[in-house]
Write a protein that holds these residues in place. Structure first.
Motif, PDB file in Angstrom:
ATOM      1  N   ALA A   1      -7.315   1.004   1.107  1.00 65.44           N
ATOM      2  CA  ALA A   1      -6.935   1.583  -0.179  1.00 65.44           C
ATOM      3  C   ALA A   1      -8.168   2.012  -0.955  1.00 65.44           C
ATOM      4  O   ALA A   1      -9.266   1.488  -0.753  1.00 65.44           O
TER       5      ALA A   1
ATOM      6  N   PHE B   1       0.834  -1.202   0.000  1.00 63.71           N
ATOM      7  CA  PHE B   1       0.000   0.000   0.000  1.00 63.71           C
ATOM      8  C   PHE B   1       0.868   1.251   0.000  1.00 63.71           C
ATOM      9  O   PHE B   1       1.916   1.300   0.652  1.00 63.71           O
TER      10      PHE B   1
ATOM     11  N   ARG C   1      -3.105   0.169  -3.634  1.00 66.90           N
ATOM     12  CA  ARG C   1      -2.305  -1.036  -3.504  1.00 66.90           C
ATOM     13  C   ARG C   1      -1.790  -1.387  -4.890  1.00 66.90           C
ATOM     14  O   ARG C   1      -2.552  -1.360  -5.868  1.00 66.90           O
TER      15      ARG C   1
ATOM     16  N   PRO D   1      -0.844   1.055   4.694  1.00 65.03           N
ATOM     17  CA  PRO D   1      -2.260   1.188   4.335  1.00 65.03           C
ATOM     18  C   PRO D   1      -2.911   2.450   4.885  1.00 65.03           C
ATOM     19  O   PRO D   1      -2.453   3.036   5.879  1.00 65.03           O
ATOM     20  N   LYS D   2      -3.989   2.851   4.242  1.00 61.68           N
ATOM     21  CA  LYS D   2      -4.713   4.070   4.598  1.00 61.68           C
ATOM     22  C   LYS D   2      -5.275   4.021   6.009  1.00 61.68           C
ATOM     23  O   LYS D   2      -5.397   5.056   6.680  1.00 61.68           O
TER      24      LYS D   2
ATOM     25  N   THR E   1       0.096   5.331   0.788  1.00 63.02           N
ATOM     26  CA  THR E   1      -0.925   6.242   1.303  1.00 63.02           C
ATOM     27  C   THR E   1      -0.380   7.659   1.365  1.00 63.02           C
ATOM     28  O   THR E   1       0.734   7.891   1.857  1.00 63.02           O
TER      29      THR E   1
ATOM     30  N   ALA F   1      -5.088   6.499  -1.229  1.00 56.66           N
ATOM     31  CA  ALA F   1      -4.202   5.347  -1.051  1.00 56.66           C
ATOM     32  C   ALA F   1      -4.462   4.319  -2.142  1.00 56.66           C
ATOM     33  O   ALA F   1      -5.583   4.224  -2.674  1.00 56.66           O
TER      34      ALA F   1
END
Length: 242
Positions: A223, A95, A120, A108-109, A97, A118
């Motif tokens: 995401a 990911f 992936r 990740p977000k 962000t 965000a």
């Protein structure tokens, strides 16, 4: 020096998602081994081998063979039997962000309150190691570029028909990059309603053909989209194809 370091760090963070989305993977010979390249154009970048999520090998008849990836610090090489003809590899770049302050993070977000956006980013390759007959059946990947004939039998300037598939289904309207290593920003033709497209083989030697496809996510905590980037790599041109 502190100001310079901070400026460089800022540029790296800002470029994070661009790097994540623009890079592809493919197999190329490195020092007598089959190395997995992670790069954009002629760049051969470092990466975490743990991001390699799947390795499949098949022989010229389409039979699956044993194979593995061996990590060497910031890169990896393919361990294979001599009769391995084609490698299918998937690589999860994770990911990326953009937080509320506009900085990018390889996470990740869900870890950033009020994050702006965000994604992936997942990479795929079909790398033809050697092939002397017709193309065998290819196992599905989320995104893949399938040659409809054996491209290693062609010379530079020859036409090659391809089909782009997403989760096994033809994918229309996808731009093809015919020579990703030498001209990564130059798009070629677009796939038709059957996912078909015709390109010109650019090189006697290594060819890397690329395409990408993004899918928006709904109500996903980590995401806003998933982007798949696929390559087809092969060596064309007479004696180089053996």
């Amino acid at each position: 020096m502190k100001r310079l370091t901070a400026a460089i760090t800022g540029l790296i963070l800002v470029a994070g998602a661009g790097v994540a989305s623009a890079h592809g993977i493919w197999i190329a010979e490195r020092w007598g081994e089959h190395g997995l390249v992670y790069g954009h154009g002629a760049e051969d970048g470092s990466y975490d081998p743990a991001k390699i999520s799947s390795v499949k090998l098949i022989d010229e008849d389409g039979n699956e063979l044993a194979g593995s990836i061996t990590a060497h610090g910031d890169h990896a090489v393919l361990e294979k039997a001599d009769d391995a003809a084609i490698a299918l590899i998937d690589f999860d770049n994770g990911f990326y962000t953009k937080d509320a302050n506009g900085k990018w993070h390889n996470r990740p977000k869900s870890e950033f309150p009020n994050a702006e956006t965000a994604g992936r980013y997942i990479k795929h390759t079909i790398s033809i190691l050697h092939l002397h007959g017709d193309m065998p059946a290819i196992a599905p990947q989320d995104l893949q570029i399938i040659p409809l004939s054996n491209p290693t039998a062609l010379e530079a300037g020859s036409s090659l028909k391809l089909r782009v598939l997403y989760k096994g289904d033809p994918l229309p309207g996808i731009l093809i990059i015919p020579d990703y290593v030498n001209m990564p920003e130059q798009n070629g033709a677009t796939t038709d309603e059957k996912g078909m497209v015709e390109v010109v083989v650019r090189n006697n030697g290594l060819n890397v053909i690329a395409a990408k496809h993004s899918v928006d996510l709904v109500d996903d905590k980590d995401a806003d989209l998933v982007q798949h980037f696929a390559t087809l790599s092969f060596v064309a041109g007479g004696e180089h194809s053996h």
